[in-house]
Structure formats: structure tokens, C-alpha cells
Design a protein around this motif. Structure first.
Motif, PDB file in Angstrom:
ATOM      1  N   VAL A 120       0.828  -1.191   0.000  1.00  0.00           N
ATOM      2  CA  VAL A 120       0.000   0.000   0.000  1.00  0.00           C
ATOM      3  C   VAL A 120       0.869   1.251   0.000  1.00  0.00           C
ATOM      4  CG1 VAL A 120      -1.845   1.253   1.183  1.00  0.00           C
ATOM      5  CG2 VAL A 120      -1.723  -1.241   1.351  1.00  0.00           C
ATOM      6  N   VAL A 121       0.603   2.159  -0.915  1.00  0.00           N
ATOM      7  CA  VAL A 121       1.218   3.477  -0.906  1.00  0.00           C
ATOM      8  C   VAL A 121       0.101   4.489  -0.664  1.00  0.00           C
ATOM      9  CG1 VAL A 121       2.489   5.235  -2.187  1.00  0.00           C
ATOM     10  CG2 VAL A 121       3.055   2.821  -2.500  1.00  0.00           C
ATOM     11  N   ILE A 122       0.149   5.159   0.476  1.00  0.00           N
ATOM     12  CA  ILE A 122      -0.806   6.224   0.767  1.00  0.00           C
ATOM     13  C   ILE A 122      -0.085   7.534   0.487  1.00  0.00           C
ATOM     14  CG2 ILE A 122      -2.278   7.300   2.512  1.00  0.00           C
ATOM     15  CD1 ILE A 122      -2.359   4.592   3.923  1.00  0.00           C
ATOM     16  N   ASP A 123      -0.408   8.113  -0.656  1.00  0.00           N
ATOM     17  CA  ASP A 123       0.301   9.298  -1.142  1.00  0.00           C
ATOM     18  C   ASP A 123      -0.516  10.537  -0.790  1.00  0.00           C
ATOM     19  OD1 ASP A 123       1.699  11.235  -2.476  1.00  0.00           O
ATOM     20  OD2 ASP A 123       1.935  10.090  -4.322  1.00  0.00           O
ATOM     21  N   ILE A 124      -0.215  11.111   0.366  1.00  0.00           N
ATOM     22  CA  ILE A 124      -0.945  12.291   0.831  1.00  0.00           C
ATOM     23  C   ILE A 124      -0.625  13.495  -0.045  1.00  0.00           C
ATOM     24  CG2 ILE A 124      -1.150  13.924   2.765  1.00  0.00           C
ATOM     25  CD1 ILE A 124      -0.903  11.542   4.637  1.00  0.00           C
ATOM     26  N   SER A 125       0.610  13.557  -0.540  1.00  0.00           N
ATOM     27  CA  SER A 125       1.000  14.706  -1.355  1.00  0.00           C
ATOM     28  C   SER A 125       0.216  14.772  -2.660  1.00  0.00           C
ATOM     29  CB  SER A 125       2.505  14.645  -1.648  1.00  0.00           C
ATOM     30  OG  SER A 125       2.825  13.500  -2.422  1.00  0.00           O
ATOM     31  N   ARG A 126      -0.160  13.599  -3.209  1.00  0.00           N
ATOM     32  CA  ARG A 126      -0.876  13.567  -4.494  1.00  0.00           C
ATOM     33  C   ARG A 126      -2.312  13.068  -4.349  1.00  0.00           C
ATOM     34  NH1 ARG A 126       3.348  10.611  -8.429  1.00  0.00           N
ATOM     35  NH2 ARG A 126       1.847  11.250 -10.033  1.00  0.00           N
ATOM     36  N   LYS A 127      -2.750  12.890  -3.109  1.00  0.00           N
ATOM     37  CA  LYS A 127      -4.133  12.512  -2.813  1.00  0.00           C
ATOM     38  C   LYS A 127      -4.548  11.236  -3.538  1.00  0.00           C
ATOM     39  CE  LYS A 127      -4.398  16.300  -0.474  1.00  0.00           C
ATOM     40  NZ  LYS A 127      -4.233  16.250   0.988  1.00  0.00           N
ATOM     41  N   ARG A 128      -3.810  10.168  -3.307  1.00  0.00           N
ATOM     42  CA  ARG A 128      -4.172   8.904  -3.951  1.00  0.00           C
ATOM     43  C   ARG A 128      -3.647   7.739  -3.128  1.00  0.00           C
ATOM     44  NH1 ARG A 128      -0.068   7.530  -8.908  1.00  0.00           N
ATOM     45  NH2 ARG A 128       1.872   7.883  -7.763  1.00  0.00           N
ATOM     46  N   VAL A 129      -4.203   6.568  -3.394  1.00  0.00           N
ATOM     47  CA  VAL A 129      -3.774   5.337  -2.752  1.00  0.00           C
ATOM     48  C   VAL A 129      -3.449   4.320  -3.833  1.00  0.00           C
ATOM     49  CG1 VAL A 129      -4.476   3.418  -1.261  1.00  0.00           C
ATOM     50  CG2 VAL A 129      -5.161   5.758  -0.685  1.00  0.00           C
ATOM     51  N   VAL A 130      -2.293   3.686  -3.723  1.00  0.00           N
ATOM     52  CA  VAL A 130      -1.867   2.675  -4.689  1.00  0.00           C
ATOM     53  C   VAL A 130      -1.814   1.333  -3.972  1.00  0.00           C
ATOM     54  CG1 VAL A 130      -0.068   1.937  -6.292  1.00  0.00           C
ATOM     55  CG2 VAL A 130      -0.525   4.387  -5.961  1.00  0.00           C
ATOM     56  N   LEU A 131      -2.518   0.351  -4.510  1.00  0.00           N
ATOM     57  CA  LEU A 131      -2.574  -0.988  -3.931  1.00  0.00           C
ATOM     58  C   LEU A 131      -1.923  -1.981  -4.881  1.00  0.00           C
ATOM     59  CD1 LEU A 131      -6.322  -0.940  -2.793  1.00  0.00           C
ATOM     60  CD2 LEU A 131      -4.316  -0.376  -1.403  1.00  0.00           C
ATOM     61  N   ASP A 132      -0.793  -2.545  -4.467  1.00  0.00           N
ATOM     62  CA  ASP A 132      -0.093  -3.520  -5.317  1.00  0.00           C
ATOM     63  C   ASP A 132       0.065  -2.997  -6.737  1.00  0.00           C
ATOM     64  OD1 ASP A 132       0.211  -5.332  -3.232  1.00  0.00           O
ATOM     65  OD2 ASP A 132      -1.716  -6.272  -3.621  1.00  0.00           O
TER      66      ASP A 132
END
Length: 227
Positions: A120-132
Motif C-alpha cells: 500500500v502506498v498512501i500518497d498524501i501529497s498527491r491525494k491517492r492510494v496505490v494498492l499492489d
């Protein structure tokens, strides 16, 4: 707690000078490590203790393989630290995979980092979540909810606090506590197999628990809860 077979005490002299590596040139199984996420309070609730569990495991190993050598270590972590218990233990005992996930330096190309990060990447700077390596299709409100919990990692957030912080009169209908549960359920469904990073605390609210699989990218300036 880590339980692993000890190395022989009579290793060849030439091998003693070699630096140990996570993956040796010619690997062979020499034992194993077992990480158990359990604190004393939870052990007492189950009618036992960490010490008793360790002794039971060592006894079982002795019965299965009398020649085995064993070593047990208790993992110590700051009180109240967030995350799954077993992942806290893995980090505290410097398990290589857990350490690598939490100390890796950011890549210059964030897209390349996304592709390389299984988890999981929780990217607060770009307002998105990346799952696998795939971007999750969260709504604005779902991301706001997740972000609010992430920025308060390890603290249980009551439903009323979420309502007051994330909804206003401009949103039209203000949700009630049951509606918050619906929003959290939808968020979890989109998190898939990582849904337990948003943990329900019975009778209290919700909490974000960081796993060893989770990477959080913060903006250069403090991120607002609303966007």
C-alpha cells in the motif's frame, strides 16, 4: 518474540571473518524465525503469559527435534505504537523485509517507485492510494476519511470527531454515526486485502494501523484534512 535455531559454536575460522548477509552466496536452511504479535495483557486475557508460551514452544521443539538449539527474544516497542502487533514485532526485532519496507529511500521517479512497491502506498501529497501497483478508485470523501486517520496514526478516532472534522453544512446532509460506518465499510472494500489498516475499536471508533506493507508519502507542508 523471535525463536530461531542458533548457529553452531564451532564454525570454521575462515567463516568467522565473513560479514553475515541476508542472502548468502550459497544459501541453505539453518533454522527458522517465528514472530508472534502478542502483549502481556492479551496473554493474560487468554489465561497465560509470554514466558509460558515461550516455554511451551521450546518444549514442543525439544520433543520434535531433540538436537535443535533455540533462542527466544521478547520484542520491546513504544507503548501505544500503531500497526498490527506482529508487524511491530518484526520491526522491533529488525526482520529484514520489514526493515527494508520502512527504511527504503524514496526513488527519484515516483511512478517507478509505485511499480516497485508491492503493498500500500498512501500518497498524501498527491491525494491517492496505490494498492499492489494499481491506483485505488477512492472518492474524495473516502480519501479524506483515510487521510484523517493516517495523520493521527495509532489514535482511536470517535465517529463524532470524524463527522465534525470532515463534514460541514456545505455538504448538504450531515451524516450520523451509522453513516460513518457505511463510509468506512466502502473504504475498506476498496482497500481489498489491506482493509485491516483501518481497524474498528469496539465501542470507540476507528484507528489507522500501519503494516510493514504500508508506505506513506507526506507533502512538503502539513496536509489539510479536507481538500
Amino acid at each position: 518474540m523471535s525463536l530461531a535455531a542458533a548457529l553452531p559454536q564451532t564454525a570454521p575460522v575462515e567463516n568467522r571473518t565473513r560479514a553475515l548477509r541476508a542472502v548468502p552466496a550459497a544459501p541453505e536452511p539453518r533454522g527458522f524465525a517465528l514472530y508472534v504479535g502478542l502483549d502481556e495483557e492479551a496473554a493474560r486475557a487468554a489465561g497465560t503469559s509470554l514466558g509460558a508460551i515461550v516455554e511451551a514452544i521450546k518444549t514442543t521443539i525439544g520433543e520434535l527435534a531433540p538436537a535443535a538449539q533455540s533462542y527466544a527474544a521478547v520484542a520491546l516497542a513504544p507503548a501505544g505504537v500503531g500497526g498490527r502487533d506482529v508487524d511491530v514485532v518484526r520491526l522491533a526485532l529488525q526482520e529484514p523485509t520489514a526493515v527494508a519496507r520502512n527504511t527504503a529511500e524514496p526513488a527519484e521517479d515516483e511512478e517507478e517507485l509505485d511499480r516497485a512497491h508491492a503493498g500500500v502506498v498512501i500518497d498524501i501529497s498527491r491525494k491517492r492510494v496505490v494498492l499492489d501497483n494499481a491506483t485505488a478508485t477512492l472518492t474524495y470523501k473516502e480519501f479524506e476519511l483515510l487521510q484523517y486517520l493516517v495523520l493521527r496514526e495509532g489514535r482511536t478516532i470517535e465517529r463524532t470527531e470524524l463527522i465534525n472534522a470532515l463534514w460541514s453544512a456545505h455538504d448538504g446532509e450531515i451524516p450520523n454515526e451509522r453513516t460513518i460506518d457505511v463510509h468506512v465499510r466502502r473504504l475498506r472494500s476498496k482497500l481489498g486485502r489491506y482493509e485491516d489498516i483501518v481497524r474498528t475499536v469496539r465501542g470507540a471508533g476507528y484507528r489507522f494501523d500501519r503494516h510493514a506493507d504500508v508506505s506513506i508519502r507526506h507533502a512538503s507542508t502539513p496536509s489539510p484534512d479536507l481538500f
